[in-house]
Design an enzyme around this catalytic site. Sequence first.
Site, PDB file in Angstrom:
ATOM      1  N   HIS A 271       3.228  -7.150   3.112  1.00 61.99           N
ATOM      2  CA  HIS A 271       3.587  -6.519   1.703  1.00 61.99           C
ATOM      3  C   HIS A 271       4.454  -7.871   1.061  1.00 61.99           C
ATOM      4  O   HIS A 271       3.831  -8.001  -0.111  1.00 61.99           O
ATOM      5  CB  HIS A 271       4.544  -5.613   1.716  1.00 61.99           C
ATOM      6  CG  HIS A 271       4.212  -4.200   2.495  1.00 61.99           C
ATOM      7  ND1 HIS A 271       4.730  -3.467   3.394  1.00 61.99           N
ATOM      8  CD2 HIS A 271       2.993  -3.551   2.199  1.00 61.99           C
ATOM      9  CE1 HIS A 271       3.943  -2.283   3.585  1.00 61.99           C
ATOM     10  NE2 HIS A 271       3.132  -2.445   2.949  1.00 61.99           N
TER      11      HIS A 271
ATOM     12  N   SER B 149       3.145  -0.874   8.636  1.00 61.09           N
ATOM     13  CA  SER B 149       4.320  -0.326   8.684  1.00 61.09           C
ATOM     14  C   SER B 149       4.380   0.525  10.080  1.00 61.09           C
ATOM     15  O   SER B 149       5.408   0.764  10.535  1.00 61.09           O
ATOM     16  CB  SER B 149       4.821   0.416   7.150  1.00 61.09           C
ATOM     17  OG  SER B 149       4.726  -0.332   6.117  1.00 61.09           O
TER      18      SER B 149
ATOM     19  N   ARG C  99      -6.605  -5.539   4.075  1.00 63.11           N
ATOM     20  CA  ARG C  99      -6.487  -5.884   5.525  1.00 63.11           C
ATOM     21  C   ARG C  99      -7.765  -6.115   6.365  1.00 63.11           C
ATOM     22  O   ARG C  99      -8.009  -7.249   6.776  1.00 63.11           O
ATOM     23  CB  ARG C  99      -5.485  -5.232   6.270  1.00 63.11           C
ATOM     24  CG  ARG C  99      -4.086  -5.538   5.953  1.00 63.11           C
ATOM     25  CD  ARG C  99      -3.059  -4.401   6.741  1.00 63.11           C
ATOM     26  NE  ARG C  99      -3.514  -3.081   6.201  1.00 63.11           N
ATOM     27  CZ  ARG C  99      -2.969  -1.967   6.047  1.00 63.11           C
ATOM     28  NH1 ARG C  99      -1.607  -1.837   7.159  1.00 63.11           N
ATOM     29  NH2 ARG C  99      -2.862  -0.960   5.551  1.00 63.11           N
TER      30      ARG C  99
ATOM     31  N   LYS D 171       3.684  12.534   4.633  1.00 60.45           N
ATOM     32  CA  LYS D 171       4.276  12.531   5.979  1.00 60.45           C
ATOM     33  C   LYS D 171       5.646  11.907   5.698  1.00 60.45           C
ATOM     34  O   LYS D 171       6.243  11.500   4.671  1.00 60.45           O
ATOM     35  CB  LYS D 171       3.774  11.636   6.898  1.00 60.45           C
ATOM     36  CG  LYS D 171       3.054  10.539   6.144  1.00 60.45           C
ATOM     37  CD  LYS D 171       2.613   9.549   7.122  1.00 60.45           C
ATOM     38  CE  LYS D 171       2.003   8.332   6.241  1.00 60.45           C
ATOM     39  NZ  LYS D 171       1.446   7.044   6.661  1.00 60.45           N
TER      40      LYS D 171
HETATM   41  P1  ADP Z   1       0.089   3.328   1.308  1.00 58.96           P
HETATM   42  O1  ADP Z   1       0.705   4.382   1.899  1.00 58.96           O
HETATM   43  O2  ADP Z   1      -0.097   3.330  -0.185  1.00 58.96           O
HETATM   44  O3  ADP Z   1      -1.375   2.673   1.776  1.00 58.96           O
HETATM   45  P2  ADP Z   1       1.415   0.836   2.292  1.00 58.96           P
HETATM   46  O4  ADP Z   1       2.999   0.697   2.304  1.00 58.96           O
HETATM   47  O5  ADP Z   1       0.815   1.302   3.761  1.00 58.96           O
HETATM   48  O6  ADP Z   1       1.174   2.079   1.362  1.00 58.96           O
HETATM   49  O7  ADP Z   1       0.542  -0.289   1.646  1.00 58.96           O
HETATM   50  C1  ADP Z   1       0.731  -0.403   0.381  1.00 58.96           C
HETATM   51  C2  ADP Z   1      -0.560  -1.550   0.194  1.00 58.96           C
HETATM   52  O8  ADP Z   1      -0.162  -2.736   0.693  1.00 58.96           O
HETATM   53  C3  ADP Z   1      -1.715  -1.059   0.461  1.00 58.96           C
HETATM   54  O9  ADP Z   1      -2.656  -1.681  -0.486  1.00 58.96           O
HETATM   55  C4  ADP Z   1      -2.064  -1.775   1.785  1.00 58.96           C
HETATM   56  O10 ADP Z   1      -3.428  -2.074   2.013  1.00 58.96           O
HETATM   57  C5  ADP Z   1      -1.234  -3.078   1.591  1.00 58.96           C
HETATM   58  N1  ADP Z   1      -0.917  -3.564   2.889  1.00 58.96           N
HETATM   59  C6  ADP Z   1      -0.027  -3.185   3.765  1.00 58.96           C
HETATM   60  N2  ADP Z   1       0.021  -3.894   4.897  1.00 58.96           N
HETATM   61  C7  ADP Z   1      -0.623  -5.067   4.472  1.00 58.96           C
HETATM   62  C8  ADP Z   1      -0.416  -6.201   5.208  1.00 58.96           C
HETATM   63  N3  ADP Z   1      -0.069  -6.498   6.317  1.00 58.96           N
HETATM   64  N4  ADP Z   1      -0.894  -7.378   4.445  1.00 58.96           N
HETATM   65  C9  ADP Z   1      -1.449  -7.162   3.240  1.00 58.96           C
HETATM   66  N5  ADP Z   1      -1.517  -6.106   2.343  1.00 58.96           N
HETATM   67  C10 ADP Z   1      -0.861  -4.905   3.156  1.00 58.96           C
END
Ligand code: ADP
Length: 170
Positions: free
Chosen positions: A17, A128, A90, A41
């Site tokens: 992120h 995450s 990703r 969740k």
């Molecule tokens: P959501 O529940 O909206 O998917 P996340 O916090 O999991 O929220 O992810 C937010 C955004 O960040 C999404 O676009 C996701 O694809 C991107 N993202 C998550 N992990 C990574 C990573 N390791 N590298 C780049 N982008 C990521």
Amino acid sequence: MATAVYPGSFDPVTKGHLDIIERAASLVDELVVAVLKNNAKTPLFSEEERVKMIKDVTGHIPNVRVESFSGLSVEFAKQCGAKFIVRGLRAVTDFEYELQMAQTNRSLCPEVDTLFFATDLNYAYISSTITKEIGSYGGDISGFVPEQLVDQVYEKIASRQRNESRQTGK
Ligand code: ADP
């Protein structure tokens, strides 16, 4: 002035992120990192904790603002006067869902476009969810979350595990 909104759960914010935040912030005047309140969740971290953690790791980027929001990302983007929603890709597994979201958002609000960032290969396997999974087995998460958050993530996982075992009486 070009503003972009980067919405997500950020439970917790990862190095992946943070990489997207740094890259997106370098392209726009203001980047609003938007923490989603109404997750389906139950999140590990409260919305306030997630906002604070992102603020703690983005202090070095002057044009980043961190907010929480509920409802539709595209509505929040409109409220912020943003032209763009930022998302990270990703792998192909992200693609189908992200494409559908981007198309839906575009039909709801054509003036807000989605900007996709291809994940840096170093962070492509990080999520995450996997961070919490590894942490719950005591594995090393220092490659997954920014250094200053590592202890906080372990502590939160341990406190949830204590609560769960108290509830189940084990
Ligand atoms: P959501 O529940 O909206 O998917 P996340 O916090 O999991 O929220 O992810 C937010 C955004 O960040 C999404 O676009 C996701 O694809 C991107 N993202 C998550 N992990 C990574 C990573 N390791 N590298 C780049 N982008 C990521």
